[in-house]
Design a protein around this motif. Sequence first.
Motif, PDB file in Angstrom:
ATOM      1  N   TRP A  62       0.985  -0.882  -0.494  1.00  0.00           N
ATOM      2  CA  TRP A  62       0.431  -0.094  -0.086  1.00  0.00           C
ATOM      3  C   TRP A  62       0.849   1.135  -0.071  1.00  0.00           C
ATOM      4  O   TRP A  62       2.113   1.147   0.129  1.00  0.00           O
ATOM      5  CB  TRP A  62      -0.853   0.125   1.322  1.00  0.00           C
ATOM      6  N   TRP A  79      -4.724   6.611   1.659  1.00  0.00           N
ATOM      7  CA  TRP A  79      -3.850   5.260   1.417  1.00  0.00           C
ATOM      8  C   TRP A  79      -5.123   5.062  -0.325  1.00  0.00           C
ATOM      9  O   TRP A  79      -6.085   4.204   0.041  1.00  0.00           O
ATOM     10  CB  TRP A  79      -3.991   4.024   2.211  1.00  0.00           C
ATOM     11  N   MET A  93      -4.565  -7.398   2.536  1.00  0.00           N
ATOM     12  CA  MET A  93      -4.978  -6.530   3.529  1.00  0.00           C
ATOM     13  C   MET A  93      -6.717  -5.853   3.246  1.00  0.00           C
ATOM     14  O   MET A  93      -6.400  -5.533   2.221  1.00  0.00           O
ATOM     15  CB  MET A  93      -3.969  -5.649   4.095  1.00  0.00           C
ATOM     16  N   GLU A  95      -7.570  -1.636   4.392  1.00  0.00           N
ATOM     17  CA  GLU A  95      -7.543  -0.829   4.993  1.00  0.00           C
ATOM     18  C   GLU A  95      -8.940  -0.097   5.672  1.00  0.00           C
ATOM     19  O   GLU A  95      -9.831   0.003   4.328  1.00  0.00           O
ATOM     20  CB  GLU A  95      -6.928   0.044   4.155  1.00  0.00           C
ATOM     21  N   PHE A 100      -5.085  -1.077   9.105  1.00  0.00           N
ATOM     22  CA  PHE A 100      -4.788  -2.253   8.593  1.00  0.00           C
ATOM     23  C   PHE A 100      -4.860  -3.718   9.136  1.00  0.00           C
ATOM     24  O   PHE A 100      -4.717  -4.295  10.045  1.00  0.00           O
ATOM     25  CB  PHE A 100      -3.133  -2.098   7.956  1.00  0.00           C
ATOM     26  N   LYS A 174      -3.867  -5.159  14.791  1.00  0.00           N
ATOM     27  CA  LYS A 174      -3.445  -5.492  13.531  1.00  0.00           C
ATOM     28  C   LYS A 174      -3.133  -3.426  13.939  1.00  0.00           C
ATOM     29  O   LYS A 174      -2.461  -3.640  15.054  1.00  0.00           O
ATOM     30  CB  LYS A 174      -5.618  -4.055  13.457  1.00  0.00           C
ATOM     31  N   SER A 176      -1.600   0.369  12.116  1.00  0.00           N
ATOM     32  CA  SER A 176      -1.607   1.627  11.507  1.00  0.00           C
ATOM     33  C   SER A 176       0.017   2.057  11.478  1.00  0.00           C
ATOM     34  O   SER A 176       1.119   1.330  11.728  1.00  0.00           O
ATOM     35  CB  SER A 176      -1.649   2.345  12.358  1.00  0.00           C
TER      36      SER A 176
END
Length: 205
Positions: A62, A79, A93, A95, A100, A174, A176
């Motif tokens: 990403w 993103w 993934m 988002e 994520f 998760k 970020s």
Amino acid sequence: ADSGGGTVSLKGPATTTGNAALPFVLPVADGSAGQYLKTDGSKNLSFASVTDTVGVSEADQWRITSDATGGADPITSNWERNDNNFDKVGTGMSESSGIFTFPSTGIWLVDARCNGRINGDVSLIMCAIKYTSNNSSYNNIVAGYGSINNDSGNYYGGANCSVMLDISDTTNRKVSISMSGSSFIVEGNSGMQVSGVTFLKLGDT
């Protein structure tokens, strides 16, 4: 025996450990083409599909699509998945607002890169991966740092960081990405990978 003659049978071993009885339980129906017979460790047999793959089963990348002055902790917008000469391997993934979510459990490598520019002195550039194990509280688990001094015009630089994670729970575990720096413009681009993050599943948890 079939109409053509002959028989098919299953034959047990000549002896068992301690002469114990082994009551294996066969499935009630045949499996599908390509499946194999597996055990649950308690003598129950069933048909299952082969899930082991050779090579990478999950890979995704990403990037940030537009500049962010000063960055953000974490980056929550702009993103997109890398769509230049690449498509994700596997499910990929998910988002949402910079959070994520992993598509499957396993051992994952997460690698983040922050590139940008300044038009004044900056003492610190930081790129960090933030992690939660409860889908609530996020903390930096790895960070990379860089610095640039500017005499005139724009000077460029960046920072990167990477970490391996045991994702045993995709609901609560998760990540970020944080990219920041005083007077530092985190560069985004929708045509090339300038600032962003790469996800690679290395194996099972």
